[in-house]
Design a protein around this motif. Structure first.
Motif, PDB file in Angstrom:
ATOM      1  N   LYS A   1      79.821  62.894  30.030  1.00  0.00           N
ATOM      2  CA  LYS A   1      81.053  63.538  30.291  1.00  0.00           C
ATOM      3  C   LYS A   1      80.640  64.984  30.592  1.00  0.00           C
ATOM      4  N   MET A   2      79.779  65.551  29.875  1.00  0.00           N
ATOM      5  CA  MET A   2      79.133  67.015  29.946  1.00  0.00           C
ATOM      6  C   MET A   2      78.577  66.995  31.577  1.00  0.00           C
ATOM      7  N   ALA A   3      77.987  65.849  31.863  1.00  0.00           N
ATOM      8  CA  ALA A   3      77.208  65.843  33.202  1.00  0.00           C
ATOM      9  C   ALA A   3      78.158  65.787  34.303  1.00  0.00           C
ATOM     10  N   ASN A   4      79.368  65.201  34.168  1.00  0.00           N
ATOM     11  CA  ASN A   4      80.301  64.841  35.134  1.00  0.00           C
ATOM     12  C   ASN A   4      80.888  66.266  35.233  1.00  0.00           C
ATOM     13  N   SER A   5      81.162  66.913  34.156  1.00  0.00           N
ATOM     14  CA  SER A   5      81.830  68.355  34.190  1.00  0.00           C
ATOM     15  C   SER A   5      80.865  69.147  35.215  1.00  0.00           C
ATOM     16  N   GLY A   6      79.676  69.101  34.740  1.00  0.00           N
ATOM     17  CA  GLY A   6      78.708  70.241  35.547  1.00  0.00           C
ATOM     18  C   GLY A   6      78.610  69.941  36.840  1.00  0.00           C
ATOM     19  N   THR A   7      78.825  68.506  37.257  1.00  0.00           N
ATOM     20  CA  THR A   7      78.811  68.193  38.657  1.00  0.00           C
ATOM     21  C   THR A   7      80.009  68.791  39.406  1.00  0.00           C
ATOM     22  N   SER A   8      81.126  68.627  38.719  1.00  0.00           N
ATOM     23  CA  SER A   8      82.303  69.044  39.347  1.00  0.00           C
ATOM     24  C   SER A   8      82.165  70.673  39.199  1.00  0.00           C
ATOM     25  N   ARG A   9      82.011  71.198  38.342  1.00  0.00           N
ATOM     26  CA  ARG A   9      81.900  72.493  38.628  1.00  0.00           C
ATOM     27  C   ARG A   9      80.985  73.059  39.847  1.00  0.00           C
ATOM     28  N   TRP A  10      79.877  72.464  40.061  1.00  0.00           N
ATOM     29  CA  TRP A  10      78.874  72.677  41.093  1.00  0.00           C
ATOM     30  C   TRP A  10      79.680  72.491  42.393  1.00  0.00           C
ATOM     31  N   ILE A  11      80.530  71.296  42.589  1.00  0.00           N
ATOM     32  CA  ILE A  11      81.088  70.913  43.586  1.00  0.00           C
ATOM     33  C   ILE A  11      81.918  72.218  44.264  1.00  0.00           C
ATOM     34  N   TRP A  12      82.828  72.581  43.219  1.00  0.00           N
ATOM     35  CA  TRP A  12      83.794  73.578  43.435  1.00  0.00           C
ATOM     36  C   TRP A  12      83.275  74.854  43.970  1.00  0.00           C
ATOM     37  N   ARG A  13      82.212  75.265  43.217  1.00  0.00           N
ATOM     38  CA  ARG A  13      81.486  76.498  43.452  1.00  0.00           C
ATOM     39  C   ARG A  13      81.093  76.449  45.115  1.00  0.00           C
ATOM     40  N   VAL A  14      80.329  75.302  45.252  1.00  0.00           N
ATOM     41  CA  VAL A  14      79.593  75.180  46.644  1.00  0.00           C
ATOM     42  C   VAL A  14      81.084  75.332  47.878  1.00  0.00           C
ATOM     43  N   ALA A  15      82.235  74.716  47.538  1.00  0.00           N
ATOM     44  CA  ALA A  15      83.319  74.561  48.446  1.00  0.00           C
ATOM     45  C   ALA A  15      83.907  75.826  48.721  1.00  0.00           C
ATOM     46  N   PHE A  16      83.948  76.702  47.455  1.00  0.00           N
ATOM     47  CA  PHE A  16      84.508  78.063  47.556  1.00  0.00           C
ATOM     48  C   PHE A  16      83.314  79.111  48.320  1.00  0.00           C
ATOM     49  N   PHE A  17      82.186  79.052  47.930  1.00  0.00           N
ATOM     50  CA  PHE A  17      81.218  79.880  48.567  1.00  0.00           C
ATOM     51  C   PHE A  17      81.297  79.532  50.016  1.00  0.00           C
ATOM     52  N   GLY A  18      81.157  78.195  50.515  1.00  0.00           N
ATOM     53  CA  GLY A  18      81.065  77.462  51.860  1.00  0.00           C
ATOM     54  C   GLY A  18      82.403  78.178  52.644  1.00  0.00           C
ATOM     55  N   LEU A  19      83.617  78.230  51.862  1.00  0.00           N
ATOM     56  CA  LEU A  19      84.728  78.677  52.705  1.00  0.00           C
ATOM     57  C   LEU A  19      84.452  80.397  52.830  1.00  0.00           C
ATOM     58  N   ALA A  20      84.127  81.064  51.947  1.00  0.00           N
ATOM     59  CA  ALA A  20      83.821  82.530  52.038  1.00  0.00           C
ATOM     60  C   ALA A  20      83.021  82.684  53.126  1.00  0.00           C
ATOM     61  N   LEU A  21      81.726  81.855  53.162  1.00  0.00           N
ATOM     62  CA  LEU A  21      80.877  82.234  54.142  1.00  0.00           C
ATOM     63  C   LEU A  21      81.331  82.082  55.573  1.00  0.00           C
ATOM     64  N   PHE A  22      82.145  80.981  55.727  1.00  0.00           N
ATOM     65  CA  PHE A  22      82.713  80.730  57.041  1.00  0.00           C
ATOM     66  C   PHE A  22      83.713  81.890  57.517  1.00  0.00           C
ATOM     67  N   VAL A  23      84.503  82.371  56.400  1.00  0.00           N
ATOM     68  CA  VAL A  23      85.400  83.607  56.934  1.00  0.00           C
ATOM     69  C   VAL A  23      84.705  84.625  57.127  1.00  0.00           C
ATOM     70  N   SER A  24      83.664  84.889  56.570  1.00  0.00           N
ATOM     71  CA  SER A  24      83.091  86.017  56.792  1.00  0.00           C
ATOM     72  C   SER A  24      82.084  85.923  58.320  1.00  0.00           C
ATOM     73  N   ILE A  25      81.472  84.931  58.791  1.00  0.00           N
ATOM     74  CA  ILE A  25      80.784  85.052  59.895  1.00  0.00           C
ATOM     75  C   ILE A  25      81.642  84.588  61.042  1.00  0.00           C
ATOM     76  N   ALA A  26      82.853  84.038  61.168  1.00  0.00           N
ATOM     77  CA  ALA A  26      83.676  83.883  62.270  1.00  0.00           C
ATOM     78  C   ALA A  26      84.107  85.012  62.832  1.00  0.00           C
ATOM     79  N   GLN A  27      83.618  84.983  63.992  1.00  0.00           N
ATOM     80  CA  GLN A  27      84.358  86.520  64.732  1.00  0.00           C
ATOM     81  C   GLN A  27      85.009  86.007  66.030  1.00  0.00           C
ATOM     82  N   VAL A  28      84.966  85.062  66.505  1.00  0.00           N
ATOM     83  CA  VAL A  28      85.946  84.731  67.460  1.00  0.00           C
ATOM     84  C   VAL A  28      86.185  82.992  67.535  1.00  0.00           C
ATOM     85  N   THR A  29      87.325  82.918  68.147  1.00  0.00           N
ATOM     86  CA  THR A  29      87.711  81.432  68.113  1.00  0.00           C
ATOM     87  C   THR A  29      88.054  80.973  69.540  1.00  0.00           C
ATOM     88  N   ASP A  30      88.024  79.687  69.767  1.00  0.00           N
ATOM     89  CA  ASP A  30      87.984  79.382  71.333  1.00  0.00           C
ATOM     90  C   ASP A  30      89.529  79.170  71.501  1.00  0.00           C
TER      91      ASP A  30
END
Lengths: 224, 201
Positions: free
Chosen positions: B3-32
């Protein structure tokens, strides 16, 4: 918000159900955030180019000197069926000037049958009937896109109808014309002409089919 | 532990998701989001026709490779065969029927005549080695029925026990019109005539 969710997950390690509920909640928040941010971008784009919000960009393609819009040539190679021309009138019926681009795309050459005279020069034709990119007809035909406007008629793209040439027409249009502006309310003629290339044709092109799309694009002018 | 291992994995996934979204927001300058109108005339087609000559047995659908295979021909004798010239492609065609010696005794080949009958009517009779006949099969015609006869009318001892091998060539005639078709077909039928012996009169 992330800190709160993280706290929830941390405090419910031993309760998977709460953990999954938290995951779903986070997913919803991410989706809502994404949609909100997309809308924000559109707002920024439109406020910077406020002029086009009040206008329209609309392209109309009319047929001239022809009863049908789509070009369908049958029996190439029969006496007299070795070249043809078709003309379309392209009109910008919107209220904004636009950049016009015309190209041929999705060129597909197909082997429809394999008669004996063809099999003598193309011994693999019998096994590829009906398969795309197997016919030889397009390679011996040259297609030309001719622009006819106030400056007269001129060829702006010319290439064979071989499947590998699908990108060539667009590239030549851009290199020969650059940004070609079609003002609002104006019209030009586009002529598509095809004929046999200098090498002529042989039995290898019997019972072949070449198919392609003609694409007319009118795109908003972007201010530098 | 698991269970501890699963909990660690979930935490890692959420962190990556939030950081990915933050990165996308910061670099997007134009839209088509520019305007584009596209008209497509789809599926334009150019298809080619076909020209294909078939030579078939008079009685069946199989392709003919040999017509005359005659042995023991004597002075005054003849042999008769039938052949169908068939349009297998879309295009009709003008065609030529001609002969050429492939091997054997030339004197015998020169002594033979070829008789050409089409649609039950005599069309021509000529020396075998100089035989040429032109005809046509239209776009709507299916076939020509041909009867050929090889005749030996000469009486000479030098013609006995000889063999003449020749080909009958059926070929489309290229058009002289520059806009005419460049498609072409040719069929070759092998033949052998052997003579026997007879009394010279």
């Amino acid at each position: 918000m992330p800190t709160t969710l993280y706290s929830i997950a941390r405090s419910n390690r031993k309760n998977p159900r709460v953990l999954w509920q938290s995951a779903v909640l986070i997913g919803l928040i991410v989706a809502v955030g994404y949609l909100m941010s997309t809308a924000l971008f559109r707002d920024v784009e439109e406020s910077g180019q406020a002029s086009f919000l009040a206008g329209t960009l609309d392209l109309e393609v009319e047929v001239r000197n022809s009863q049908t819009e789509v070009m369908q040539i049958e029996a190439f190679g029969a006496p007299g069926v070795v070249a043809d021309t078709k003309r379309w009138r392209v009109r910008n019926v919107g209220s904004l000037d636009g950049e016009l681009q015309v190209s041929l795309a999705n060129i597909i050459n197909t082997e429809l049958a394999c008669h004996e005279p063809e099999s003598l020069v193309d011994n693999s034709c019998d096994g590829v009937i009906g398969q795309p990119d197997t016919g030889e007809l397009g390679a011996v035909l040259v297609g030309q896109i001719i622009l006819d406007d106030d400056d007269g008629a001129r060829t702006v793209a010319s290439a064979t109808l071989d499947s590998a040439q699908s990108e060539a027409y667009q590239a030549q249009w851009q290199s020969n014309l650059g940004q070609y502006v079609l003002p609002a309310g104006e019209a030009v003629d586009i002529i598509l002409e095809w004929e046999i290339g200098e090498a002529g044709y042989t039995n290898a092109v019997q019972s072949d089919l070449v198919q392609f799309d003609l694409v007319f694009d009118l795109e908003q002018l972007i201010s530098p | 532990m698991k269970k501890m291992a699963n909990s660690g994995t979930s935490r890692w996934i959420w962190r990556v998701a939030f950081f990915g979204l933050a990165l996308f927001v910061s670099i997007a300058q134009v839209t088509d989001a520019d305007l584009l109108d596209r008209e497509i005339i789809a599926a334009n087609t150019i298809s080619s026709t076909s020209l294909d000559i078939g030579v078939r047995h008079s009685f069946g659908a199989t392709e003919m490779t040999t017509l005359f295979s005659t042995f023991g021909l004597v002075e005054g004798g003849f042999d008769v065969r039938g052949v169908r010239i068939v349009r297998l492609g879309d295009l009709g065609f003008e065609y030529r029927v001609r002969t050429e010696q492939s091997s054997g005794d030339t004197v015998l080949c020169q002594a033979l005549d070829l008789v050409y009958i089409k649609q039950w009517q005599l069309v021509t009779q000529a020396d075998l080695l100089s035989f040429v006949h032109q005809d046509s099969l239209g776009d709507s015609d299916r076939q020509d029925r041909i009867i050929l006869a090889v005749v030996l009318d000469e009486d000479a001892a030098e013609l006995m026990n000889k063999t003449c091998s020749f080909s009958i060539v059926v070929e489309s005639i290229p058009s002289s019109d520059p806009a005419g078709t460049k498609f072409f077909d040719s069929e070759v039928i092998a033949n052998t005539i052997s003579t026997g012996t007879w009394e010279i009169e």
